[in-house]
Motif scaffolding. Structure first.
Motif, PDB file in Angstrom:
ATOM      1  N   LEU A 172       0.790  -1.229   0.000  1.00 23.87           N
ATOM      2  CA  LEU A 172       0.000   0.000   0.000  1.00 23.87           C
ATOM      3  C   LEU A 172       0.826   1.285   0.000  1.00 23.87           C
ATOM      4  O   LEU A 172       0.342   2.331  -0.397  1.00 23.87           O
ATOM      5  CB  LEU A 172      -0.894   0.058   1.250  1.00 23.87           C
ATOM      6  N   VAL A 173       2.035   1.221   0.513  1.00 27.05           N
ATOM      7  CA  VAL A 173       2.815   2.444   0.641  1.00 27.05           C
ATOM      8  C   VAL A 173       4.240   2.227   0.167  1.00 27.05           C
ATOM      9  O   VAL A 173       4.787   1.134   0.278  1.00 27.05           O
ATOM     10  CB  VAL A 173       2.811   2.964   2.104  1.00 27.05           C
ATOM     11  N   ARG A 174       4.807   3.277  -0.426  1.00 24.11           N
ATOM     12  CA  ARG A 174       6.228   3.230  -0.789  1.00 24.11           C
ATOM     13  C   ARG A 174       6.926   4.333  -0.005  1.00 24.11           C
ATOM     14  O   ARG A 174       6.458   5.466   0.033  1.00 24.11           O
ATOM     15  CB  ARG A 174       6.397   3.455  -2.290  1.00 24.11           C
ATOM     16  N   ILE A 175       8.026   3.944   0.641  1.00 22.58           N
ATOM     17  CA  ILE A 175       8.764   4.895   1.467  1.00 22.58           C
ATOM     18  C   ILE A 175      10.140   5.072   0.875  1.00 22.58           C
ATOM     19  O   ILE A 175      10.841   4.098   0.612  1.00 22.58           O
ATOM     20  CB  ILE A 175       8.885   4.365   2.911  1.00 22.58           C
ATOM     21  N   ALA A 176      10.529   6.312   0.656  1.00 27.08           N
ATOM     22  CA  ALA A 176      11.839   6.600   0.086  1.00 27.08           C
ATOM     23  C   ALA A 176      12.536   7.641   0.943  1.00 27.08           C
ATOM     24  O   ALA A 176      11.925   8.607   1.381  1.00 27.08           O
ATOM     25  CB  ALA A 176      11.688   7.109  -1.343  1.00 27.08           C
ATOM     26  N   ALA A 177      13.827   7.418   1.174  1.00 33.81           N
ATOM     27  CA  ALA A 177      14.578   8.346   2.016  1.00 33.81           C
ATOM     28  C   ALA A 177      15.440   9.248   1.157  1.00 33.81           C
ATOM     29  O   ALA A 177      15.919   8.845   0.104  1.00 33.81           O
ATOM     30  CB  ALA A 177      15.449   7.564   2.982  1.00 33.81           C
ATOM     31  N   GLY A 178      15.602  10.476   1.612  1.00 31.39           N
ATOM     32  CA  GLY A 178      16.496  11.410   0.926  1.00 31.39           C
ATOM     33  C   GLY A 178      17.331  12.106   1.974  1.00 31.39           C
ATOM     34  O   GLY A 178      17.458  11.626   3.096  1.00 31.39           O
ATOM     35  N   ASP A 179      17.887  13.255   1.631  1.00 31.32           N
ATOM     36  CA  ASP A 179      18.664  14.033   2.598  1.00 31.32           C
ATOM     37  C   ASP A 179      17.722  14.679   3.597  1.00 31.32           C
ATOM     38  O   ASP A 179      16.932  15.535   3.246  1.00 31.32           O
ATOM     39  CB  ASP A 179      19.449  15.142   1.873  1.00 31.32           C
ATOM     40  N   ALA A 181      15.096  13.787   4.788  1.00 30.65           N
ATOM     41  CA  ALA A 181      13.699  13.740   4.345  1.00 30.65           C
ATOM     42  C   ALA A 181      13.259  12.301   4.151  1.00 30.65           C
ATOM     43  O   ALA A 181      14.070  11.413   3.902  1.00 30.65           O
ATOM     44  CB  ALA A 181      13.545  14.512   3.031  1.00 30.65           C
ATOM     45  N   LEU A 182      11.968  12.104   4.268  1.00 28.01           N
ATOM     46  CA  LEU A 182      11.362  10.802   4.003  1.00 28.01           C
ATOM     47  C   LEU A 182      10.069  11.075   3.257  1.00 28.01           C
ATOM     48  O   LEU A 182       9.301  11.955   3.643  1.00 28.01           O
ATOM     49  CB  LEU A 182      11.053  10.093   5.324  1.00 28.01           C
ATOM     50  N   THR A 183       9.859  10.316   2.171  1.00 25.65           N
ATOM     51  CA  THR A 183       8.638  10.504   1.399  1.00 25.65           C
ATOM     52  C   THR A 183       7.807   9.243   1.476  1.00 25.65           C
ATOM     53  O   THR A 183       8.336   8.144   1.345  1.00 25.65           O
ATOM     54  CB  THR A 183       8.990  10.790  -0.080  1.00 25.65           C
ATOM     55  N   ALA A 184       6.525   9.395   1.703  1.00 31.35           N
ATOM     56  CA  ALA A 184       5.620   8.249   1.714  1.00 31.35           C
ATOM     57  C   ALA A 184       4.559   8.471   0.650  1.00 31.35           C
ATOM     58  O   ALA A 184       3.871   9.487   0.644  1.00 31.35           O
ATOM     59  CB  ALA A 184       4.976   8.076   3.086  1.00 31.35           C
ATOM     60  N   THR A 185       4.455   7.511  -0.258  1.00 30.12           N
ATOM     61  CA  THR A 185       3.514   7.598  -1.372  1.00 30.12           C
ATOM     62  C   THR A 185       2.551   6.434  -1.283  1.00 30.12           C
ATOM     63  O   THR A 185       2.970   5.316  -1.006  1.00 30.12           O
ATOM     64  CB  THR A 185       4.295   7.507  -2.703  1.00 30.12           C
ATOM     65  N   GLY A 186       1.274   6.687  -1.536  1.00 32.07           N
ATOM     66  CA  GLY A 186       0.304   5.593  -1.498  1.00 32.07           C
ATOM     67  C   GLY A 186      -0.681   5.801  -0.364  1.00 32.07           C
ATOM     68  O   GLY A 186      -1.266   6.873  -0.262  1.00 32.07           O
ATOM     69  N   GLU A 187      -0.884   4.791   0.473  1.00 33.64           N
ATOM     70  CA  GLU A 187      -1.833   4.877   1.573  1.00 33.64           C
ATOM     71  C   GLU A 187      -1.244   4.268   2.834  1.00 33.64           C
ATOM     72  O   GLU A 187      -0.533   3.261   2.765  1.00 33.64           O
ATOM     73  CB  GLU A 187      -3.145   4.150   1.213  1.00 33.64           C
ATOM     74  N   ILE A 188      -1.546   4.892   3.955  1.00 36.03           N
ATOM     75  CA  ILE A 188      -1.107   4.365   5.243  1.00 36.03           C
ATOM     76  C   ILE A 188      -2.335   4.008   6.074  1.00 36.03           C
ATOM     77  O   ILE A 188      -3.198   4.865   6.312  1.00 36.03           O
ATOM     78  CB  ILE A 188      -0.252   5.400   6.011  1.00 36.03           C
ATOM     79  N   ASP A 189      -2.408   2.746   6.495  1.00 34.29           N
ATOM     80  CA  ASP A 189      -3.484   2.334   7.397  1.00 34.29           C
ATOM     81  C   ASP A 189      -2.936   1.296   8.360  1.00 34.29           C
ATOM     82  O   ASP A 189      -1.713   1.180   8.519  1.00 34.29           O
ATOM     83  CB  ASP A 189      -4.716   1.842   6.617  1.00 34.29           C
ATOM     84  N   ILE A 190      -3.803   0.546   8.997  1.00 29.14           N
ATOM     85  CA  ILE A 190      -3.340  -0.367  10.042  1.00 29.14           C
ATOM     86  C   ILE A 190      -2.385  -1.426   9.503  1.00 29.14           C
ATOM     87  O   ILE A 190      -1.578  -1.971  10.244  1.00 29.14           O
ATOM     88  CB  ILE A 190      -4.545  -1.011  10.761  1.00 29.14           C
TER      89      ILE A 190
END
Lengths: 273, 312
Positions: A172-179, A181-190
């Motif tokens: 459901l979610v893609r997490i990518a790290a940068g400088d 920073a952290l980006t979360a794309t998609g959906e976050i649920d239980i």
């Protein structure tokens, strides 16, 4: 050398990345995309396969099902190794040197966690993961680790999140790290709030000053997810770090209703859609 | 007036603004004279009259009615926050005169009365003497009746007395349900899932069904959020299968989430303010914040259902 931001979207499958799956369908789809990325970049692709797997689980079958024409690959570009063949001391650097000698600009390798554990102890594999982390940072190599969600629960989740700082692919979610920073794309649920919390915790461990959590491409956030963000950033914020959270739409509505902006050192940006 | 020994949540019924000011002024002045923190959260007109009546006393704190009464839980939060701040500045008690604007909030009027009942519990730990003003000319009689059921005390020109109709909060909250079947439930559901699979699939299906009915704005997303919270609870604490039904008209949508477990029997569920430091139990609280109405109860034929009503 890898650049931090490659052509549109593909970079999400580069460097040390975790594919966290709870379904075969999702695992196969992710693996296929990862291989396609390697083919697009003309990299050497190594896949570590358990000898006991049924034919339908073999890489060849996965790629065929995904419509990837492996005949287009250069001879020897796609190489399958067994666990015993791959998990030898210094095997990865040796394979990288060989790939370079063969003229490939880079290399990528993937294995399932269970494949690794067929020949390694958990601790040995964890150490190998950390080594892979360092290699992926400086060398033209990408490593994709495939974990089933049952292999990343409780305290193990924190370890798994910390050893894959470049990116995590969840159904459901893609997490990518940068400088910083952290980006979360998609959906976050239980189903993945714990994962997001673990990834944020890991990213904040060595962070100072301002850290940006980019949720601008997040389509859904529930109360549990907002709570995970609050908890994961508590120590960082208590020590004076400032967490900037960019969100709009539904996720912003949740953060506003929970009065998250009232938390010390938490700033909401992005505004309403 | 001296301090009453019982929980201080009084009802002040008034017919005209002059009546309200006449009764409230001496009480507020007594608070100022006693060195208490004094707050007023009323309509601007009333607030101005009171301010003038108290000689524009600098110690008087005027809170913006529009902000405080946006939602019942905002009011409770504001009361508690104001109390904490007053205590921090050295006051040992606070007096607060407030008036609900029933038209302002997203939720229905009956919810306000339920929050009034819950407030007796929420405010109990604080040295706050809250007086709630209710207009006998403009408010329907059922609200006036229930205002007596939800306030332990009544304040008028003669002074303070106990409300004979007062009900303990849990009793009042239980007595206001189950509501009669909403007319919307007699229409054909636009979504009917007898065995919920994943939350992500449910959200997708809800959005699609709402969009097909023309609902794509924040009220639609707010409903999806609330349903997700309730369904998350059902999957964690309830018994499968979890059934979801959605009815929708141009002005309103209702979603019913049913599971086959024992449910729960907490009349305060979702009403009590959770501080921002709390990290559990906020899903239902969020649902009550976002929806026009939230009904919870056991179904006659077995099953436990939460109904969420959203106005568009």
């Amino acid at each position: 050398m890898h650049t931090r931001h490659d052509d549109g979207g593909g970079h999400t499958w580069d460097r040390h990345v975790l594919l966290l799956h709870s379904s075969e369908r999702y695992r196969r789809a992710g693996l296929a995309k990862w291989v396609q990325r390697g083919l697009d970049r003309h990299e050497k692709i190594i896949y570590v396969e358990p000898v006991s797997d049924p034919p339908s689980r073999r890489l060849v079958a996965v790629l065929t099902d995904a419509g990837i024409d492996t005949t287009q690959a250069a001879a020897g570009q796609l190489k399958v190794l067994s666990a015993t063949e791959f998990y030898q001391p210094d095997r990865l650097p040796a394979l990288m040197a060989q790939a370079s000698a063969e003229g490939y600009p880079g290399m990528r390798v993937s294995a399932e966690r269970s494949t690794a554990l067929s020949v390694l102890t958990e601790r040995n594999h964890d150490e190998l993961e950390q080594d892979a982390d360092e290699l992926c940072r400086d060398q033209p190599v990408s490593v994709l680790c495939q974990y089933h969600t049952t292999q990343a629960t409780g305290p193990r989740l924190a370890t798994v999140a910390a050893t894959h700082p470049s990116g995590i692919h969840d159904e459901l979610v893609r997490i990518a790290a940068g400088d910083d920073a952290l980006t979360a794309t998609g959906e976050i649920d239980i189903t993945n709030a714990d994962l997001v919390g673990a990834a944020l915790s890991a990213a904040l461990r060595h962070a100072r000053g301002v850290f940006r959590l980019d949720l601008s491409a997040l389509g859904f956030l529930d109360v549990g997810g907002a709570t995970a963000i609050q908890t994961a950033s508590q120590q960082f914020r208590d020590a004076g770090g400032r967490l900037q959270v960019a969100a709009h739409g539904g996720p912003r509505l949740v953060l506003d209703t929970l009065a998250m902006a009232d938390l010390p050192n938490l700033i909401l940006t992005g505004g309403h859609r | 007036m001296s301090h009453p020994p019982t929980p201080m949540h009084d009802l002040l019924r008034y017919a005209t603004p002059e009546d309200l000011v006449r009764v409230a002024l001496p009480w507020l002045r007594a608070g100022l004279d006693a060195g208490e923190a004094v707050l007023v959260a009323c309509a601007p007109d009333t607030a101005a009259r009171i301010n003038a009546g108290l000689g524009h006393d600098q110690r008087l704190l005027l809170l913006p009615q529009a902000q405080i009464y946006r939602h019942p839980s905002d009011a409770v939060t504001a009361y508690i926050r104001a109390t904490s701040q007053a205590l921090a500045t050295g006051a040992d008690r606070i007096r607060l005169l407030g008036e609900i604007d029933f038209n302002a909030a997203r939720c229905e009027a009956a919810e306000w009365l339920r929050y009034e009942a819950a407030a007796n519990q929420a405010l109990a730990p604080y040295p706050i003497w809250a007086v709630c003003a209710y207009n006998t000319h403009t408010l329907p009689s059922w609200i006036l009746t229930d205002s007596e059921r939800t306030h332990p005390g009544v304040m008028d020109a003669e002074g303070r007395s106990a409300s004979h109709r007062y009900l303990q909060p849990a009793v009042y909250l239980r007595s206001t349900g189950p509501d009669p079947v909403d007319a919307i439930e007699t229409t054909t559901p636009v979504l009917h899932t007898d065995t919920m699979t994943t939350l992500a699939t449910l959200r997708r299906d809800l959005r699609a069904a709402l969009a097909a009915c023309g609902h794509t704005d924040q009220s639609a997303e707010a409903l999806v959020l609330a349903v997700n919270e309730v369904t998350t609870n059902a999957t964690r604490h309830g018994t499968p299968p979890v059934q979801v039904r959605l009815w929708s008209t141009p002005r309103r949508s209702m979603c019913a989430v049913t599971d086959h477990g024992a449910g729960f029997d907490d009349p305060f569920a979702g009403y009590l303010d959770t501080p921002i430091t709390a990290t559990s139990g906020r899903g239902l609280w969020l649902a009550r914040r976002l929806c026009h109405r939230v009904n919870i109860g056991h179904d006659p034929g077995g099953g436990f259902t939460v109904r969420l009503l959203m106005r568009h």
